[in-house]
Each structure stands twice: as C-alpha cells, then as structure tokens.
Enzyme design. Structure first.
Site, mmCIF file in Angstrom:
data_model
loop_
_atom_site.group_PDB
_atom_site.id
_atom_site.type_symbol
_atom_site.label_atom_id
_atom_site.label_comp_id
_atom_site.label_asym_id
_atom_site.label_seq_id
_atom_site.Cartn_x
_atom_site.Cartn_y
_atom_site.Cartn_z
ATOM 1 N N GLY A 12 0.815 -1.210 0.000
ATOM 2 C CA GLY A 12 0.000 0.000 0.000
ATOM 3 C C GLY A 12 0.850 1.262 0.000
ATOM 4 O O GLY A 12 2.083 1.200 -0.117
ATOM 5 N N GLN A 13 0.173 2.398 0.158
ATOM 6 C CA GLN A 13 0.857 3.691 0.065
ATOM 7 C C GLN A 13 1.946 3.833 1.126
ATOM 8 O O GLN A 13 3.065 4.233 0.822
ATOM 9 C CB GLN A 13 -0.169 4.838 0.214
ATOM 10 C CG GLN A 13 0.420 6.205 -0.097
ATOM 11 C CD GLN A 13 -0.376 7.358 0.513
ATOM 12 O OE1 GLN A 13 -1.296 7.147 1.303
ATOM 13 N NE2 GLN A 13 -0.028 8.565 0.128
ATOM 14 N N ASP A 35 1.475 -9.116 1.611
ATOM 15 C CA ASP A 35 0.244 -8.461 1.182
ATOM 16 C C ASP A 35 -0.586 -9.519 0.453
ATOM 17 O O ASP A 35 -0.066 -10.597 0.135
ATOM 18 C CB ASP A 35 0.569 -7.280 0.226
ATOM 19 C CG ASP A 35 -0.508 -6.194 0.279
ATOM 20 O OD1 ASP A 35 -1.688 -6.532 0.108
ATOM 21 O OD2 ASP A 35 -0.159 -5.030 0.513
ATOM 22 N N ILE A 36 -1.844 -9.184 0.141
ATOM 23 C CA ILE A 36 -2.627 -10.141 -0.658
ATOM 24 C C ILE A 36 -2.329 -9.987 -2.146
ATOM 25 O O ILE A 36 -2.695 -10.812 -2.957
ATOM 26 C CB ILE A 36 -4.169 -10.011 -0.459
ATOM 27 C CG1 ILE A 36 -4.594 -8.541 -0.423
ATOM 28 C CG2 ILE A 36 -4.642 -10.748 0.766
ATOM 29 C CD1 ILE A 36 -6.094 -8.358 -0.559
ATOM 30 N N ARG A 37 -1.692 -8.870 -2.515
ATOM 31 C CA ARG A 37 -1.357 -8.650 -3.933
ATOM 32 C C ARG A 37 0.094 -8.189 -4.026
ATOM 33 O O ARG A 37 0.667 -7.730 -3.037
ATOM 34 C CB ARG A 37 -2.273 -7.582 -4.536
ATOM 35 C CG ARG A 37 -2.105 -6.259 -3.793
ATOM 36 C CD ARG A 37 -2.994 -5.167 -4.293
ATOM 37 N NE ARG A 37 -2.995 -4.070 -3.328
ATOM 38 C CZ ARG A 37 -2.304 -2.943 -3.453
ATOM 39 N NH1 ARG A 37 -1.556 -2.726 -4.505
ATOM 40 N NH2 ARG A 37 -2.348 -1.993 -2.529
ATOM 41 N N TYR A 143 -14.605 3.840 8.696
ATOM 42 C CA TYR A 143 -13.145 3.820 8.866
ATOM 43 C C TYR A 143 -12.767 4.394 10.228
ATOM 44 O O TYR A 143 -11.980 3.814 10.978
ATOM 45 C CB TYR A 143 -12.534 4.643 7.725
ATOM 46 C CG TYR A 143 -11.038 4.801 7.761
ATOM 47 C CD1 TYR A 143 -10.198 3.702 7.596
ATOM 48 C CD2 TYR A 143 -10.464 6.056 7.919
ATOM 49 C CE1 TYR A 143 -8.820 3.870 7.615
ATOM 50 C CE2 TYR A 143 -9.094 6.223 7.924
ATOM 51 C CZ TYR A 143 -8.275 5.126 7.774
ATOM 52 O OH TYR A 143 -6.915 5.289 7.776
ATOM 53 N N LYS A 147 -10.994 2.664 13.483
ATOM 54 C CA LYS A 147 -9.739 3.173 14.076
ATOM 55 C C LYS A 147 -9.939 3.481 15.555
ATOM 56 O O LYS A 147 -9.069 3.222 16.380
ATOM 57 C CB LYS A 147 -9.251 4.414 13.324
ATOM 58 C CG LYS A 147 -8.722 4.118 11.925
ATOM 59 C CD LYS A 147 -7.521 3.184 11.962
ATOM 60 C CE LYS A 147 -6.907 2.934 10.603
ATOM 61 N NZ LYS A 147 -5.906 1.863 10.602
HETATM 62 N N1 SER Z 1 -5.821 9.433 4.497
HETATM 63 C C1 SER Z 1 -6.867 8.699 5.134
HETATM 64 C C2 SER Z 1 -8.137 8.785 4.372
HETATM 65 O O1 SER Z 1 -8.325 9.768 3.701
HETATM 66 C C3 SER Z 1 -7.095 9.203 6.540
HETATM 67 O O2 SER Z 1 -6.440 8.376 7.420
HETATM 68 O O3 SER Z 1 -8.955 7.919 4.472
#
Ligand code: SER
Length: 315
Positions: A12-13, A35-37, A143, A147
C-alpha cells in the site's frame, strides 16, 4: 538481538515506503513484506515477499512462528471513502487483522507492534483547530469507527497483556512512489500527477477544505522514531496525534502554480466532502514531540518541490 520484521499490507501507500526504509536500515533479508497482492517492482525486487491475507489467523501465526518474528507493522486497511461503500468488509479487514495480530502478541510471537490510526477517529463534535491529544472522538465514518475501536483494543492489550503496541494518528499522507487508494485526502496526491500529466485537475473537495497533511518521508521517519523510542516515556498507548502542516486545496493549488503557472483546478465536491468536513483542520501533537522528540521537516513549499521533482524524474 537481531530483528526479523514483518510488514502486513506492504504494497500500500505507506507499506511500500516503510518496507524500503526498513530494508535499507536493517538489511533486506531481515524484513519480510507481505500483502494479498504484489506491489511495485522496486518493492518486489528489494527482498522477501509472502502472499498473505491479514485476516487469516492461522497464516499469520505460521508466518510469525516460522520466521521468529520480532517486530510487526500492520499496515493493511481499507481507507475512509472505500469503507463507506463496503462497511462490513472494511470492519472485517480493519478490525480482524488487528485483533489477530494483538492476540499473537499476547501469545508472545513478537515483541513490538506498530499499528496506524488516523485523524478519522475525530468527528464533527471534535474541536477543529489544534485538536488535542485527548478530546471528543465520535467518528462519523466506518473507517473512523474501526480506528477508534482499534485504539481501544491496542491500549487494552498493552495494559492487560503487556503487548508493546505503538500507534500514530496519521494525517493525510502525500507520496510520489505509491498512490493512495480510497481515502478522502487522496486529492492531495492526485493533484500532482494531473498537474504534470494534463495541466488541470477536478478536485472532489471544496477549495476551502483545510485538512492536516504530511509528506511521506516525515511519516516514515515518525514511525521509525516511535518504534525506536524507549518504552518508558511513551504515555499514549491508544495512538499519538501527529502533525506537520495543514492546507486547503486552494493553498495547495497556489503552491503548485508557483512551478506550473498554467495549472488549472476546478472544484466539484462529492460524497468525500462530508467526510472531510467531519475531520479536524489542524492537530496538536505536542505529546508526541514531548514523549519521543517528534519534529517534522517538510512544509508546503518543500513538499511541493519534492513531489514535482520526483514525479518528473520517475513518473
Ligand atoms: N488518508 C486517510 C483517508 O483519507 C485518513 O487516514 O482515508
């Protein structure tokens, strides 16, 4: 003692740059990416890689046991905008991966864990300016809810089972090596690609939407610094506020037009505007600065210059 590090969600990023940074510090063979990919060729060619689903408890247990893992970075997650589309899948990925890894920590299968939280733990009732470390957290996104729950679990496993879990509430992260995917702050990366490619950009947030942001090098530095810090002074075991800069799309555009005067941006807010409106404008990270000496290096001007230079060279 020598380290064996596993990064879950390495493609990921954040995972991509974190893996490369850890490999250059501790040697390629000591850092297992998973990772899965598959990820970028730079990442895949830089050291060992294991295909693995971070919600598969047995697979995690086997990976940690076989390799005698000492440190884990759990970076697999579904970000804010995508999570609104797939709430159940987001909850499953974001929570189960964390609960599994915490449980493996309780079993003594590694000694230190990094798990990222986000500014998304905050919500519409949180003070917007200089948001304190301890304040209202009533997130309005799936999300953010994941968290917030994760922060609670991290602190619980630390208190109850002495799992050494460390965490940062990342702001929006800006990077050139890997694009983000499915986040609300993604515009701040995409805008650079479009500025160079087409000379124009359609922004999905209003021009006056201020959000906390950070250049990826700073985020990686902070992560490594927190993981290196002695445990004693770490007073926060939910997740540390972390801040570098804060800007609006209009301010970022102005910063880019200093290099590319013909660059044009239009603003057509979509559903992500509502998410952005629920988040803080700026963050008070004095606790991180006090407990483990955090200092950012990139301001808006420096970040803009670095992004354009690197994307021109490598894009
Ligand atoms: N960069 C993230 C998002 O935009 C925030 O943790 O979902």
């Amino acid at each position: 003692m020598s380290k064996t590090i596993v990064i879950l969600g390495a493609c990921g990023q954040i995972g991509t740059e974190l893996t490369l940074a850890l490999r250059s510090r501790y040697g390629s063979e000591s850092v297992i990416a998973s990772d899965i990919r598959e990820g970028t060729s730079e990442l895949m060619e830089s050291g060992p890689f294991v295909t693995l689903d971070a919600t598969d408890f047995k697979a995690l247990e086997e990976l940690f046991t076989t390799n005698q893992v000492t440190e884990v970075y759990l970076m697999a997650a579904m970000l804010s905008a995508t999570a609104e589309k797939y709430p159940a899948r987001a909850w499953e990925l974001n929570m189960n991966s964390l609960l599994h890894v915490l449980e493996l920590g309780k079993m003594g299968l590694y000694s230190k864990l990094f798990w990222p939280s986000s500014i998304a733990v905050f919500g519409p009732n949180t003070p917007k300016e200089n948001t304190p470390q301890s304040t209202v957290t009533e997130p309005s996104t799936v999300y953010g809810i994941s968290k917030k729950a994760g922060e609670g679990w991290a602190a619980y496993y630390h208190r109850k089972y002495a799992v050494d879990v460390r965490s940062i509430r990342y702001p929006g992260l800006i990077s050139w090596k890997t694009q983000p995917g499915g986040g609300t702050t993604d515009y701040a990366v995409d805008i650079f690609h479009q500025a160079l490619k087409t000379g124009s950009y359609e922004c999905f947030l209003r021009e006056d939407t201020a959000l906390p942001m950070m250049y990826m090098s700073d985020a990686i530095e902070a992560t490594l610094q927190l993981m290196d810090a002695p445990a004693g002074p770490l007073s926060v075991r939910t997740s540390y506020n972390l801040s570098a800069l804060s800007f609006t799309p209009a301010e970022l555009t102005r910063s880019i037009t200093a290099y590319l005067p013909d660059f044009k941006v239009t603003y057509i807010p979509d559903s992500r505007q509502q998410i952005a409106d629920s988040w803080p404008h700026s963050i008070d990270d004095s606790q991180a600065r006090k407990d483990w000496g955090w200092e950012h290096r990139y301001d808006l001007e420096k970040l803009t210059g670095e992004m354009l230079r690197n994307l021109r060279k490598n894009g």
